[in-house]
Design a protein around this motif. Sequence first.
Motif, PDB file in Angstrom:
ATOM      1  N   LEU A  12      -3.711  -4.823   5.316  1.00  0.00           N
ATOM      2  CA  LEU A  12      -3.369  -4.496   3.927  1.00  0.00           C
ATOM      3  C   LEU A  12      -1.940  -4.920   3.577  1.00  0.00           C
TER       4      LEU A  12
ATOM      5  N   LEU B 173      -2.100  -2.645  -1.669  1.00  0.00           N
ATOM      6  CA  LEU B 173      -2.384  -1.428  -2.444  1.00  0.00           C
ATOM      7  C   LEU B 173      -1.386  -1.238  -3.574  1.00  0.00           C
ATOM      8  N   ASP B 174      -0.389  -2.121  -3.612  1.00  0.00           N
ATOM      9  CA  ASP B 174       0.653  -1.993  -4.607  1.00  0.00           C
ATOM     10  C   ASP B 174       1.261  -0.576  -4.534  1.00  0.00           C
ATOM     11  N   LEU B 175       1.561  -0.171  -3.298  1.00  0.00           N
ATOM     12  CA  LEU B 175       1.994   1.211  -3.056  1.00  0.00           C
ATOM     13  C   LEU B 175       3.263   1.219  -2.212  1.00  0.00           C
TER      14      LEU B 175
ATOM     15  N   ALA C 171      -4.918   4.438   0.600  1.00  0.00           N
ATOM     16  CA  ALA C 171      -4.275   4.760  -0.686  1.00  0.00           C
ATOM     17  C   ALA C 171      -4.355   6.260  -0.939  1.00  0.00           C
ATOM     18  N   GLN C 172      -5.500   6.826  -0.658  1.00  0.00           N
ATOM     19  CA  GLN C 172      -5.700   8.252  -0.879  1.00  0.00           C
ATOM     20  C   GLN C 172      -4.862   9.098   0.082  1.00  0.00           C
TER      21      GLN C 172
ATOM     22  N   ALA D 153      -9.026   0.435   2.607  1.00  0.00           N
ATOM     23  CA  ALA D 153      -7.970   0.398   1.576  1.00  0.00           C
ATOM     24  C   ALA D 153      -7.978   1.680   0.751  1.00  0.00           C
ATOM     25  N   GLU D 154      -9.164   2.085   0.358  1.00  0.00           N
ATOM     26  CA  GLU D 154      -9.292   3.302  -0.454  1.00  0.00           C
ATOM     27  C   GLU D 154      -8.764   4.531   0.296  1.00  0.00           C
TER      28      GLU D 154
END
Length: 333
Positions: free
Chosen positions: A237, A276-278, A29-30, A25-26
């Motif tokens: 995700l 990720l709310d992305l 997101a990155q 997840a990290e």
Amino acid sequence: MTSTATPSRYTLLESDPHAQRASFAEAVAQGLGTDPKSLPCRFLYDAQGSDLFEEICRLPEYYLTRAEREILERRADEIAACAGPCEELVELGSGSASKTRLLIEAFLRGGRRLRYVPIDISRSALAESAKSLLGDYPRLEIHAIAGEYERGLRHLRADADAPRMIMWLGSNIGNFDRADAARFLTHVRDAMREGDRLLVGIDLRKDRRSLERAYDDASGVTARFNLNLLARINRELGGRFELDAFRHEAIWRAREGRVELSLVSRRDQEIAIRALDLVVKLRKGERIHTEDSFKYSLKEIAEVAREAGLCVVTRWFDAAERFSLNLLARADA
Ligand code: AVI
């Protein structure tokens, strides 16, 4: 990590699956939250990705596996003899371990007992390969480590015993850039004792056509392997990627000495990733870089070894000299 013992000759040291999910997840997101966009290639290998990679290894265009196997078929006894009186084979990124069998057999032919320590991110690949190896070789013990290389190496350091040979086959080194390759080999060197040897399979520089075909095969398996990264984001995700809105691309960059793999957006699009709310915005033609596969000259191999405090003891090639197997030792031993 937790250790699970099943009857007799098999143990598995496992990393926490929740920690693995958090690191995916990290990384997503990155990698998708910045420009240019990228995703780390180690996440290509979930269960589906590992199966697709096995399929890649059987493709006519993907010469690497066959060339390395050819060397092992012809030279396994010689390699085992060069490794000296070793009772432990450690393998970084073992996958299905199908080529490793040739070395396991050579070591067992020498009348030795053998402990095999496969280290792999894919728990399913470890379990499947252990099952078939244990069935075939009654004098083999397996201590599997599920997790990333660094984690496995940390475990090795605490576990010093008889001389060992560490193997890093399949040109997995090629998925590190040159500085990271030297850094990682330095970690491996630090885990090696005087008599230990490191066997590294490294793909060699060659013509553009062979390289680009190897990474963009006619039957589209490599494309599916690459796209599985987006499918994995959807599965794990809550991503909303439409796979047919992307095109697989493989380009050989001769100056840098690498094949670059990307997923290219076929249109302007916005993709939500719930966990990720992305919302990821991509323009038509924009790339998500997913993997590099570096190729080496013999000079570059000697350089990366030297930078890591290692030296090349000897090396072997396939008949067409497409691929190399390099036996390294600590330069200070
Ligand atoms: C695992 N690694 C060495 C493969 C390579 O050749 O770089 C990964 C791969 N990616 C696409 N095809 C194969």
